[in-house]
Motif scaffolding. Structure first.
Motif, short mmCIF file in Angstrom:
data_model
loop_
_atom_site.label_atom_id
_atom_site.label_comp_id
_atom_site.label_asym_id
_atom_site.label_seq_id
_atom_site.Cartn_x
_atom_site.Cartn_y
_atom_site.Cartn_z
N ALA A 90 -4.57 -0.59 26.18
CA ALA A 90 -4.94 0.72 25.23
C ALA A 90 -6.47 1.26 25.63
N GLN A 137 -1.65 3.69 23.59
CA GLN A 137 -1.09 2.19 23.72
C GLN A 137 0.24 2.03 23.68
N PRO A 138 0.75 1.49 24.93
CA PRO A 138 0.08 1.22 26.24
C PRO A 138 -0.10 2.35 27.18
#
Lengths: 115, 114
Positions: free
Chosen positions: B18, B80-81
Motif C-alpha cells: 500500500a 492498495q495494492p
C-alpha cells in the motif's frame, strides 16, 4: 469525451527561430483552452489560457496562441525562441460549462532550443 | 508565492504493498485535483474535489485507488495494492474554485513499483 492532439512530440530549433506548436481538440461543447509548460526540474506552470473573447491570447515570456473554432485548434507561437525556452509543452482543454472541470491534456511536445 | 505542496517527492514500493500520497493545496483554494502522468504522456485526471466533496472520480480505478479530503483542505491519495503499471508521477493541483479557474500544480510524487 474530450481529447487533445499535439502534432509534434519532439521539436528542435535554433535560437531566434520562430516557433509554432500545433494543438487540436475534440469536444462538442464550450471549451476552455490552456497551454502549460514544464521547464527541466520544475512544476507544470500556465503559459496562457483562453476562456472567451479575443481569440488571440498573449501569455508569459512572449508566447501567444490563437483559438480557431472552425478548426478546433489552439496553436502556440513565439516569433523568436531563446535557449531558456527548452521545455515540455502541453496543450489542455476543459469543459467551459462549469462543474467538473478537470483538464484533458495532450501528450506534450518536447522542445529543444540549440544555442 | 504560494505553492501546492506534495509529499513524498519520491516513493519506491514493491508490488502488492500500500502507498499513500499527500497534497496541501494553496491556502483558500476550494478545488483540488489529482492527476497521474505516465512517462511520455500528458497528465490524466484521477479525481476532482470541491471542498470535501467529490465532483468527478470517473477515471479513478476504484478497486485499488481511494482519495479523500476530509476537512476540505489537504488530501490523501491511496493505492492498495500497488501494481507494476502504477509507476508514474502523481500530480496534485488546486484552483480557487471559481468557474474556469487556472489550476496550479505541485511538484508531484514519483512512484516506482518494483
Amino acid at each position: 469525451a474530450q481529447s487533445v492532439s499535439q502534432h509534434n512530440h519532439h521539436v528542435i530549433l535554433s535560437e531566434a527561430a520562430s516557433l509554432e506548436l500545433g494543438c487540436n481538440y475534440s469536444y462538442g461543447g464550450t471549451v476552455n483552452l490552456f497551454w502549460y509548460v514544464q521547464y527541466p526540474g520544475q512544476h507544470l506552470q500556465l503559459l496562457l489560457k483562453y476562456f472567451s473573447g479575443d481569440p488571440l491570447v498573449k501569455g508569459i515570456k512572449g508566447f501567444e496562441a490563437e483559438f480557431i473554432k472552425s478548426k478546433f485548434s489552439f496553436n502556440l507561437r513565439k516569433p523568436s525562441v531563446q535557449w531558456s525556452d527548452t521545455a515540455e509543452y502541453f496543450c489542455a482543454v476543459n469543459d467551459g460549462g462549469g462543474g467538473a472541470d478537470g483538464l484533458t491534456f495532450g501528450k506534450g511536445t518536447h522542445l529543444i532550443i540549440q544555442p | 508565492e504560494a505553492e501546492v505542496a506534495q509529499s513524498p517527492r519520491y516513493k519506491i514500493t514493491e508490488k502488492s504493498q500500500a502507498v499513500a500520497f499527500w497534497c496541501d493545496p494553496i491556502s483558500g483554494h476550494a478545488t483540488l485535483y489529482w492527476y497521474r502522468q505516465i512517462l511520455g504522456q500528458g497528465p490524466e485526471l484521477l479525481v476532482q474535489f470541491q471542498d470535501e466533496s467529490v465532483v468527478d472520480d470517473s477515471q479513478l480505478p476504484k478497486d485499488r485507488f481511494s482519495a479523500e479530503r476530509l476537512k476540505g483542505v489537504d488530501s490523501t491519495l491511496k493505492i492498495q495494492p500497488a501494481e507494476l503499471g502504477d509507476s508514474a508521477m502523481y500530480l496534485c493541483a488546486s484552483s480557487p474554485g471559481l468557474v474556469s479557474d487556472t489550476q496550479y500544480f505541485g511538484p508531484g510524487t514519483r512512484l516506482t513499483v518494483l
